[in-house]
Structure formats: structure tokens, C-alpha cells
Design a protein around this motif. Sequence first.
Motif, mmCIF file in Angstrom:
data_model
loop_
_atom_site.group_PDB
_atom_site.id
_atom_site.type_symbol
_atom_site.label_atom_id
_atom_site.label_comp_id
_atom_site.label_asym_id
_atom_site.label_seq_id
_atom_site.Cartn_x
_atom_site.Cartn_y
_atom_site.Cartn_z
ATOM 1 N N GLY A 80 0.740 -1.256 -0.030
ATOM 2 C CA GLY A 80 0.002 -0.102 0.199
ATOM 3 C C GLY A 80 0.977 1.235 -0.054
ATOM 4 N N VAL A 81 1.862 1.280 0.840
ATOM 5 C CA VAL A 81 2.782 2.332 0.814
ATOM 6 C C VAL A 81 3.563 2.532 -0.280
ATOM 7 N N MET A 82 3.824 1.520 -1.099
ATOM 8 C CA MET A 82 4.813 1.783 -2.367
ATOM 9 C C MET A 82 3.736 2.140 -3.186
ATOM 10 N N ILE A 83 2.517 1.613 -3.379
ATOM 11 C CA ILE A 83 1.520 2.193 -4.491
ATOM 12 C C ILE A 83 1.320 3.592 -4.206
ATOM 13 N N PHE A 84 1.200 4.184 -3.038
ATOM 14 C CA PHE A 84 1.129 5.549 -2.786
ATOM 15 C C PHE A 84 2.346 6.256 -3.432
ATOM 16 N N ILE A 85 3.371 5.769 -2.964
ATOM 17 C CA ILE A 85 4.347 6.683 -3.361
ATOM 18 C C ILE A 85 4.887 6.686 -5.031
ATOM 19 N N TRP A 90 13.458 5.186 13.516
ATOM 20 C CA TRP A 90 13.122 6.521 12.842
ATOM 21 C C TRP A 90 12.346 6.496 11.914
ATOM 22 N N LEU A 91 11.686 5.362 11.244
ATOM 23 C CA LEU A 91 10.817 5.258 10.273
ATOM 24 C C LEU A 91 9.404 5.742 10.720
ATOM 25 N N PRO A 92 8.799 5.631 11.797
ATOM 26 C CA PRO A 92 7.301 5.965 12.034
ATOM 27 C C PRO A 92 7.305 7.602 11.903
ATOM 28 N N ASP A 93 8.250 8.263 12.298
ATOM 29 C CA ASP A 93 8.052 9.756 11.862
ATOM 30 C C ASP A 93 8.108 10.070 10.436
ATOM 31 N N LYS A 94 8.939 9.288 9.710
ATOM 32 C CA LYS A 94 9.146 9.548 8.168
ATOM 33 C C LYS A 94 7.862 9.242 7.436
ATOM 34 N N LEU A 95 7.093 8.143 7.978
ATOM 35 C CA LEU A 95 5.893 7.653 7.289
ATOM 36 C C LEU A 95 5.010 8.808 7.671
ATOM 37 N N GLU A 96 4.751 9.423 8.873
ATOM 38 C CA GLU A 96 3.759 10.242 9.089
ATOM 39 C C GLU A 96 4.129 11.442 8.128
ATOM 40 N N HIS A 97 5.305 11.879 8.021
ATOM 41 C CA HIS A 97 5.769 12.962 7.219
ATOM 42 C C HIS A 97 5.403 12.752 5.876
ATOM 43 N N LEU A 98 5.481 11.543 5.301
ATOM 44 C CA LEU A 98 5.256 11.179 3.787
ATOM 45 C C LEU A 98 3.781 11.182 3.454
ATOM 46 N N SER A 99 3.110 10.661 4.625
ATOM 47 C CA SER A 99 1.500 10.838 4.547
ATOM 48 C C SER A 99 0.905 12.148 4.426
ATOM 49 N N ASN A 100 2.077 13.229 5.043
ATOM 50 C CA ASN A 100 1.432 14.534 5.034
ATOM 51 C C ASN A 100 1.761 15.304 3.830
ATOM 52 N N MET A 152 1.497 19.740 1.027
ATOM 53 C CA MET A 152 2.578 20.270 0.384
ATOM 54 C C MET A 152 2.431 20.575 -1.045
ATOM 55 N N VAL A 153 2.041 19.245 -1.697
ATOM 56 C CA VAL A 153 1.680 19.284 -2.968
ATOM 57 C C VAL A 153 0.324 19.551 -3.434
ATOM 58 N N VAL A 165 -7.135 11.334 -5.764
ATOM 59 C CA VAL A 165 -6.558 12.351 -5.123
ATOM 60 C C VAL A 165 -7.387 12.885 -3.970
ATOM 61 N N ASN A 166 -8.797 12.670 -4.047
ATOM 62 C CA ASN A 166 -9.548 12.937 -2.614
ATOM 63 C C ASN A 166 -9.247 12.028 -1.475
ATOM 64 N N ALA A 167 -8.670 10.813 -1.973
ATOM 65 C CA ALA A 167 -8.387 9.879 -0.625
ATOM 66 C C ALA A 167 -6.866 10.114 -0.267
ATOM 67 N N VAL A 168 -6.157 10.721 -0.870
ATOM 68 C CA VAL A 168 -4.708 11.040 -0.480
ATOM 69 C C VAL A 168 -4.931 12.576 0.131
ATOM 70 N N MET A 169 -5.925 13.223 -0.399
ATOM 71 C CA MET A 169 -5.976 14.671 0.384
ATOM 72 C C MET A 169 -6.589 14.277 1.612
ATOM 73 N N ALA A 170 -7.369 13.361 1.984
ATOM 74 C CA ALA A 170 -7.925 13.199 3.251
ATOM 75 C C ALA A 170 -6.973 12.531 4.276
ATOM 76 N N LEU A 171 -5.922 11.731 3.758
ATOM 77 C CA LEU A 171 -4.940 10.813 4.339
ATOM 78 C C LEU A 171 -4.347 11.563 5.534
ATOM 79 N N PRO A 172 -3.963 12.764 5.559
ATOM 80 C CA PRO A 172 -3.303 13.425 6.758
ATOM 81 C C PRO A 172 -4.369 13.597 8.109
ATOM 82 N N PHE A 173 -5.729 13.922 7.653
ATOM 83 C CA PHE A 173 -6.678 13.646 8.837
ATOM 84 C C PHE A 173 -6.945 12.353 9.156
ATOM 85 N N VAL A 174 -7.090 11.592 8.461
ATOM 86 C CA VAL A 174 -7.292 9.962 8.678
ATOM 87 C C VAL A 174 -6.198 9.735 9.549
#
Length: 538
Positions: free
Chosen positions: A24-29, A368-378, A382-383, A413-422
Amino acid sequence: MPQRAKSLANSLPWLARLSPALLGVMIFIFIGAVSLAALLRYSDLSLWPQYLSEAYLWRVIRFSLWQALLSSGLSILVAIPVASCLMHRSFPGRGLLLQLFAVSMVVPTIVAILGIVVVYGRSGWLFQLFGVQVPLYGLFGILIAHVFLNMPLATRLLLQGYGLIPAGQWRQSSQLGLGRWQAFRLIEWHYLKKVLPGAFVLTFMLCFSSFAVVLSLGGGPKSSTLEVAIYQALRFDFDLNKASFLALLQVCICTLFAMLVYRLTPTNRQDMSLLASNRYLLRDSWCAKVSDGVFFTIMLLLVLPPFVAIFDPLFSATFWQTLQSAGLWRAVGVSLKIALPAALLSLLLALCFGVLARHCLGRVGVHWLPDKLEHLSNLILMVPGLVIATGLFLWLRDFGWGLSSGYWVVVWVNAVMALPFVMRALMPTLYQQEKRFRHLYASLGIWGLSRWRLEWPLIRLSLAQAFAYALLLSLGDMGVIAIFGSQGLLSLPLYLFQLIGSYRLEEGACVAVVLISLCILLFYSSLRLIGGKSHAVH
């Protein structure tokens, strides 16, 4: 060498268990990367220095930064005393107010704008009652709308910070007879300063990338932001080169700002022993009562009138005529057709991020990975979603799917835009369960679905809130659909915007009632169906 082989063999079962989350994370990236790559492929880098020399661009950047700083700063300044008041005082309607905050966090922007116009417009309630004319179209109107939308979010984030305070500290402060200011200075501030930078960055990015608010209340080119400039470059000029340049510029600005703030941020860690913090009475004073009363009144004046104004047309004859419109119900069907799969997809992505992050929590080599994953979802903050949608559309067009892919682009795009709040609704609970029960699950050999069945009663409320947030954010989105919307893909917010743009304000106000009513119905239905009977919003 044998030791390395043994270590690799031990890690293989973990990789097998985590493979769905990794996928799932790789598909997102992957989709994000190919979207940007597709957009950059149409760019001419030789023209970028010319864009940088334009005076209009720098005026847009200055206004984007200025309004975002003011909006986020005002939201935080009001949220701090309001969160303190809600934490320390019990009063009738407190639970209802917190539920109103939960809804206002994800209320459709175009509906909020309509309510604000009814209250503060040229012939609005404020003018009719007191004869006060508010300069609504411009910076002042943008600030009112952003504070209305983001102050409840900031308040709830600060209340999460209060939840980190151990009950023993509250009990001790009560026994020592500390007043509100003393408790704030000695206890509360230590925990709030861990939450404040993240809350400020989140509200700043939401205001910096604001689209519908600036488009509706900006009042002209002098109040334009980078997001609106990107929309104009795509929608009216279809200038992919300029849009990609502006998008990268926005990413750079947001990234630099976030890095600057997070560099000064203390590490935020939740005590695994905390399930709920008991409230202990502190020494009260007339100064604390007056302060609470003033800020609570300011909060009510900011939040309640636009909400009440939204339902103003409910008993008019136009409302019942609007309900008979076939176009309205087609728009409702399109909105649900977009929002439901987008919410499910956003929740699945968040679970992929969450499962991977909580497995790495506190483990040697990957701590260190949990913080990086949270930043990635946010990153979607920025974009610009407009740019991601355009890049994805161009990439799909290369495979011959063209306009037929517009619906799936909007859903993704709606799914990934809601991802930080989820993620914000889901991650604290997942981290808490991992810290409390990791060793017990490991000793008993409980993994995968067996673990989820055991955790379901503990995490279902968080899952329900996460799904509800994603559902309402997708239902009320007007950014991406503004690019890909057509007669066959006309959502309820876009239908409302078209009515307002054609000066059919009464009909538009009635459609806004339908939209906000649908949001409230879906919000509480999601909490009840997924969260169970104990579905109160905390």
C-alpha cells in the motif's frame, strides 16, 4: 556471514506479515512519483527564470505567506484558551460543542463560505442588526473563513496534548492548590509546546494551500494565492509548464517552513499507561472566569452564526422547490459515488501506513521510520491536489484512457488529500495499543487478523472517526472536481458553486442546506455503524 544470514531469515516472517502494508505504501509513493514525473515531462525548464522575474508571482507569494501566517496564528491564539477552558470546566452542552467542532473540521468549504456571506455580507445579519459593513471580499474575509474552518481543528489537536498529561500531575496540582495560570505555566505548557508546532504547521499548510476560500472571498488578483494561480494556469490557460513550476515552488516553500518549525519542536511521545486523563479541580479565580468567558464568547461568535446561517433557508418555499430538482439529486449521487470509495481507499492507505509505522516503533535500526512515514502521508498538504490530479490524468492519457479516467483521478486524489486527517485520528490509538500489548502479543504468538480481532473493540471508534473525516472531506471537495468536473461528473459542491456564480443565491443556499445535512447524517451514521453505540466524539 552466517550471522547476517540468520538475521535475514528472522526478518522474513516479518516481511511476509507486513507485505500488504508495504504494498500500500509503495503504491502511494509510485502514483505520486509518476504523477509529478508526467507533469514535469511537459515542462520547459528554460522558461522558469522568466516566471521568477515576474512581479505578479512575488506578490502572490507574499500574500500567500501573509494570509497563511495570520490565519494559522489567529486560529492557534484562539484555540489555546478555548482548549484550556474545555479541559478545566464542565458545563451543559460541552459534549455537543465538541461534536460541533468535529463536524466543523470537515464541513464543506463552499458551505462554510456561504454561511459566512450570510452573516458578514453586504446585506448580511451583521449589517441588518447593527448596521456594520464588513469588508468581506479580501484579506479580512479570508481570515474569517480560515479561522472558522481551522480553529476547531487546532482546539482538538491541543486537547490531544492535554490528554498526554498524566493524571498524577493533575492530582498533585489540585492538592497543592495551584491556580489556572500556575498549572498552565508549570504543567500544561510543557505538554502543549510539543503539540503546538505540529498544529501550527498543519493549519499553516491548510491556509497556504487554500483554494475555495481564496477563489470565493479573495476579491480579485491582489488577493490571489499560489493554489489559485495553479488553478488558473491549468483551467484557463492549460499551461502545464507554469503549473508545474508553481507547484514545485509551493512544495519548496511548505517544506522549508515545516523543516524550520519542526527543527524547534520537542519530541512528542504518548505515555503508554494513559487511556484517559481524569479531571481534577484547580483553584479558581475571577480572572480565570473572565478570561474563559471572553475567549469562549469569541469562539461562539466565530463558529455558531455561520452554522445557524446555513440552515436559514430550511423553512422557505424555495427550499422545497429545490428538493424537487433532478439536477440536485444527480449531484448528490455523483458526490456519494466519489466520496464513499475515496473514504474507503483513504482508510486502507492509512492502515497500511499505520501498521508499518507501529511495527517499527521503538525497534532497533528502524525506530526513525514512524516519523518519516507520518511526514510522507502529510506530503499532500505540500503538493497541490490540482497538480497531482493533472499529472495523474496526463500519465493515464498516455495509456489511452483519457477523459474516461477523470472519475478515478478524482477518487484517488480525494483519498490522499484526506490521508493526513485520517492518520491523525488513527495513529495515536494504534501507537497506544502497540506500546501496551506488543510483548503480550509476541509471547502468545498473536499476529495478523487474530490481533485485529482482539483490538477491534479498542480501535473501532478511531477507525469510525477516521472514515467519517475522509468521507466528509471527499464529499465537500471542490478543488480537483473543479478541474475534471463536467455534466456527467458534477458533484454537489461544484453544483452549488455554479449556482452562486450564476447569482442564483437563494437556490444555492438551499443546496447548501442539503449538503451540510448530508454531511451530518453521514458523519453520525459512520460513527454509529463502525464505532458502535458508544460513538461519542471526544
